[in-house]
Design a protein around this motif. Structure first.
Motif, PDB file in Angstrom:
ATOM      1  N   TYR A 250       0.873  -1.179   0.000  1.00 40.34           N
ATOM      2  CA  TYR A 250       0.000   0.000   0.000  1.00 40.34           C
ATOM      3  C   TYR A 250       0.909   1.227   0.000  1.00 40.34           C
ATOM      4  N   ASP A 252       0.879   5.838  -0.401  1.00 39.78           N
ATOM      5  CA  ASP A 252       0.144   7.098  -0.400  1.00 39.78           C
ATOM      6  C   ASP A 252       0.667   8.000  -1.521  1.00 39.78           C
ATOM      7  N   ASP A 256      -1.794  13.699  -4.882  1.00 43.85           N
ATOM      8  CA  ASP A 256      -3.071  13.476  -5.556  1.00 43.85           C
ATOM      9  C   ASP A 256      -4.183  13.083  -4.590  1.00 43.85           C
ATOM     10  N   GLN A 258      -4.645  10.276  -2.998  1.00 46.40           N
ATOM     11  CA  GLN A 258      -5.112   8.938  -3.333  1.00 46.40           C
ATOM     12  C   GLN A 258      -4.222   7.894  -2.671  1.00 46.40           C
ATOM     13  N   TYR A 259      -4.823   6.762  -2.317  1.00 43.29           N
ATOM     14  CA  TYR A 259      -4.073   5.641  -1.745  1.00 43.29           C
ATOM     15  C   TYR A 259      -4.233   4.438  -2.666  1.00 43.29           C
ATOM     16  N   PHE A 260      -3.120   3.747  -2.955  1.00 46.86           N
ATOM     17  CA  PHE A 260      -3.124   2.651  -3.910  1.00 46.86           C
ATOM     18  C   PHE A 260      -2.585   1.367  -3.275  1.00 46.86           C
ATOM     19  N   GLU A 276      -6.616   1.894  -6.954  1.00 47.49           N
ATOM     20  CA  GLU A 276      -6.971   2.769  -5.836  1.00 47.49           C
ATOM     21  C   GLU A 276      -7.728   1.978  -4.775  1.00 47.49           C
ATOM     22  N   SER A 281      -9.659   5.706   0.175  1.00 42.46           N
ATOM     23  CA  SER A 281      -8.658   6.501  -0.526  1.00 42.46           C
ATOM     24  C   SER A 281      -9.100   7.962  -0.530  1.00 42.46           C
ATOM     25  N   GLY A 282      -8.178   8.842  -0.226  1.00 39.25           N
ATOM     26  CA  GLY A 282      -8.516  10.256  -0.117  1.00 39.25           C
ATOM     27  C   GLY A 282      -8.876  10.680   1.289  1.00 39.25           C
TER      28      GLY A 282
END
Length: 299
Positions: A250, A252, A256, A258-260, A276, A281-282
């Motif tokens: 995971y 960050d 942006d 967003q977390y992926f 994502e 996320s966010g």
């Protein structure tokens, strides 16, 4: 009381069904993933999430904890042999302290203590991360800054978390000159009897990979720049083992918001296209995910 032959046959016929019913109630082990995070809205509060598949997380508690002083950033969690969950976290943008808290149920947390890094010249103490070695030694990997460059250090506790060793730099993860900002957010996993350090190059903003035969090092970088296709700038990486033999990272993408996550099944060589993280996320920032197997009745 004597039973008739017919009664005995009836009882015998019922036993297998009763046995199946009892077997159905036997507990089975299922994976559970606990996430501890701070959020875009607060860097002083802990939020706890839970998942069954390490992808879809639901909020378990939040705000679950606020330290008596300072911040709560980059929270990392593990469960000790005493049954309690322990948290370590960044207490401030500047300073020499690391925060600790504990919980019996992951819902209610209490402050344990702050420790002060006993090294001269340290200006910032960021992203402490638990690492429990195969000998059950309890370690924290923490990024220490001299005002210019970050270097991952290792500190080790006794089994009851009552005392800590003096931090020592992780050999091979320090930049030898002043042309780099060093490495932060280092997380280590053990596989095939080796130690794999995923660390953010603070100059390039890429997550890079180094390998060692011992936790303190020396580490050798085996993958740099955009080797995995995760892009930059990214940070806050956490790597976990999956039940099917794979690995999941995971990270960050903080600019942006967003977390992926991305998966690997070939000894950390190639990774899937980042996806994502749904729902949160966010919202969440630099978190860790703690996998464990729990017992629950079979249905």
């Amino acid at each position: 009381m004597l039973l008739s032959r017919r009664s005995l046959l009836t009882l015998a016929a019922a036993l297998p069904a009763a046995g199946h019913a009892a077997a159905a109630q036997r507990p089975r082990s299922v994976p559970r993933y606990t996430m501890t995070a701070f959020t875009n809205d607060s860097e002083t509060d802990l939020y706890v999430y839970e998942s069954d598949d390490a992808i879809t997380f639901r909020q378990l508690s939040g705000p679950a904890y606020r330290p008596p002083t300072g911040l709560l950033r980059d929270p990392s969690v593990f469960r000790n042999i005493d049954g309690y969950y322990y948290l370590t976290y960044t207490t401030g943008w500047e300073g020499r302290t690391i925060g600790f808290a504990y919980s019996a149920d992951r819902l209610n947390w209490s402050h344990l203590y702050d420790i002060t890094v006993p090294l001269p010249g340290v200006t910032s103490t960021w992203a402490p991360e638990w690492f429990i070695d195969t000998d059950r030694s309890i370690n924290v990997i923490v990024s220490l800054s001299d005002g210019y460059r970050f270097t991952p250090h290792l500190i080790t506790a006794d089994s009851k978390l009552r005392s800590w060793s003096v931090p020592r730099p992780m050999i091979g993860l320090a930049q030898p000159d002043n042309t780099s900002y060093g490495y932060i957010d280092t997380t280590v996993v053990r596989a095939d009897r080796r130690y794999y350090a995923f660390t953010k190059n603070e100059s390039t903003k890429y997550i890079e990979l180094a390998v060692a035969d011992r936790l303190p090092g020396p580490y050798t970088f085996v993958a740099t720049d955009d080797w995995a296709g995760w892009g930059a700038p990214v940070e806050g990486q956490c790597v976990i083992a999956l039940p099917d033999g794979g690995w999941r990272i995971y990270f960050d993408a903080y600019t942006d918001h967003q977390y992926f996550y991305s998966d690997c099944y070939d000894d950390f060589r190639t990774w899937t296209t980042p996806l994502e993280l749904p729902e949160i996320s966010g919202t969440v920032r630099h978190f860790t995910v703690y996998p464990e197997f729990i017992e629950q009745p079979d249905s």
